[in-house]
Design an enzyme around this catalytic site. Structure first.
Site, PDB file in Angstrom:
ATOM      1  N   TYR A  94       0.823  -1.194   0.000  1.00 49.50           N
ATOM      2  CA  TYR A  94       0.000   0.000   0.000  1.00 49.50           C
ATOM      3  C   TYR A  94       0.872   1.265   0.000  1.00 49.50           C
ATOM      4  CZ  TYR A  94      -3.983  -3.079   0.750  1.00 49.50           C
ATOM      5  OH  TYR A  94      -4.945  -4.065   0.607  1.00 49.50           O
TER       6      TYR A  94
ATOM      7  N   ARG B 229       2.444  -0.947  11.145  1.00 51.84           N
ATOM      8  CA  ARG B 229       2.596  -2.259  10.513  1.00 51.84           C
ATOM      9  C   ARG B 229       3.480  -2.116   9.290  1.00 51.84           C
ATOM     10  NH1 ARG B 229      -1.168  -5.954   6.979  1.00 51.84           N
ATOM     11  NH2 ARG B 229      -0.480  -8.016   7.636  1.00 51.84           N
TER      12      ARG B 229
ATOM     13  N   GLY C  69      -5.002 -14.355  12.255  1.00 52.05           N
ATOM     14  CA  GLY C  69      -6.031 -13.863  11.350  1.00 52.05           C
ATOM     15  C   GLY C  69      -7.100 -14.882  11.034  1.00 52.05           C
TER      16      GLY C  69
END
Length: 213
Positions: free
Chosen positions: A31, A78, A169
């Site tokens: 990202y 992160r 997760g």
């Protein structure tokens, strides 16, 4: 042009005002912030491109601005060094260490809540060097590299002192009462990955809880 710091600050403030305990700044998985860090994605020729120090600059500015706005104790970061997603390649270990090491050196004085690292080798030299330079709480995440994180794998990471906490997760998606199941050694629901990222509740909120005793 670069994105405005105010956009990150506004989002963080709104999260806290809405009742969140803290915010995690996403600098991973290909990202925007990792695009600044990666020498493959970042082709800028101004003060935000070129050297590892310049490529780390915008991430430092974002994290610093958010920490000043909502409190560093409420902010985590992160990162996913060497995780090549979305053409954001980081293949030179020396450059990775120089870039992310610079990032950690500059963020260390802030006293952030934690650093979360996605990497295939949480206990390896790279992650542990970044942990040393960050000098704060470390959360590790092996992501897709080692399959679904099990209770035993999570305990192994903690007992080996590779991290202070482990990200879980898929098991958590499939088990809304995962803490109770892990504490009691109960069987777990199997995730249905074909439903991940789906448009509805199926595969997210319809997994069964443990039967009442």
């Amino acid at each position: 042009m670069r994105p405005r710091l105010g956009d990150f600050v506004t989002a963080a403030r709104r999260a806290i005002e809405a009742g969140a305990d803290g915010v995690e700044i996403h600098g991973a998985n290909g990202y925007l912030l990792q695009e600044f860090l990666s020498p493959a994605a970042n082709q800028r020729t101004d003060g935000y491109g070129g050297s590892p120090q310049n490529r780390a600059r915008f991430v430092v500015e974002v994290v610093t601005a958010v920490a000043q706005a909502v409190g560093a104790e409420r902010v985590g970061l992160r990162i996913s060094p060497e995780v090549d997603l979305g053409d954001v390649f980081e293949t030179d270990r020396d450059d990775v260490l120089a870039t992310y090491g610079t990032l950690m050196d500059q963020l260390r004085p802030l006293g952030l809540a934690y650093l979360s690292v996605l990497h295939a080798e949480p206990g390896g030299d790279l992650v542990q060097e970044l942990r040393r330079r960050f000098d704060g709480k470390l959360i590790v995440n092996s992501g897709p590299f080692g399959g679904q994180t099990t209770r035993e794998q999570a305990l192994q990471q903690i007992e080996a002192d590779h991290a202070d906490a482990v990200v879980v997760g898929r098991a958590l998606i499939a088990n809304p009462d995962l803490v109770e199941r892990w504490q009691g050694g109960h069987p777990e629901n199997e995730p249905r990955p074909e439903l991940f990222y789906g448009p509805g509740a199926e595969g997210y909120t319809d997994y069964p809880f443990l039967e009442a005793a």
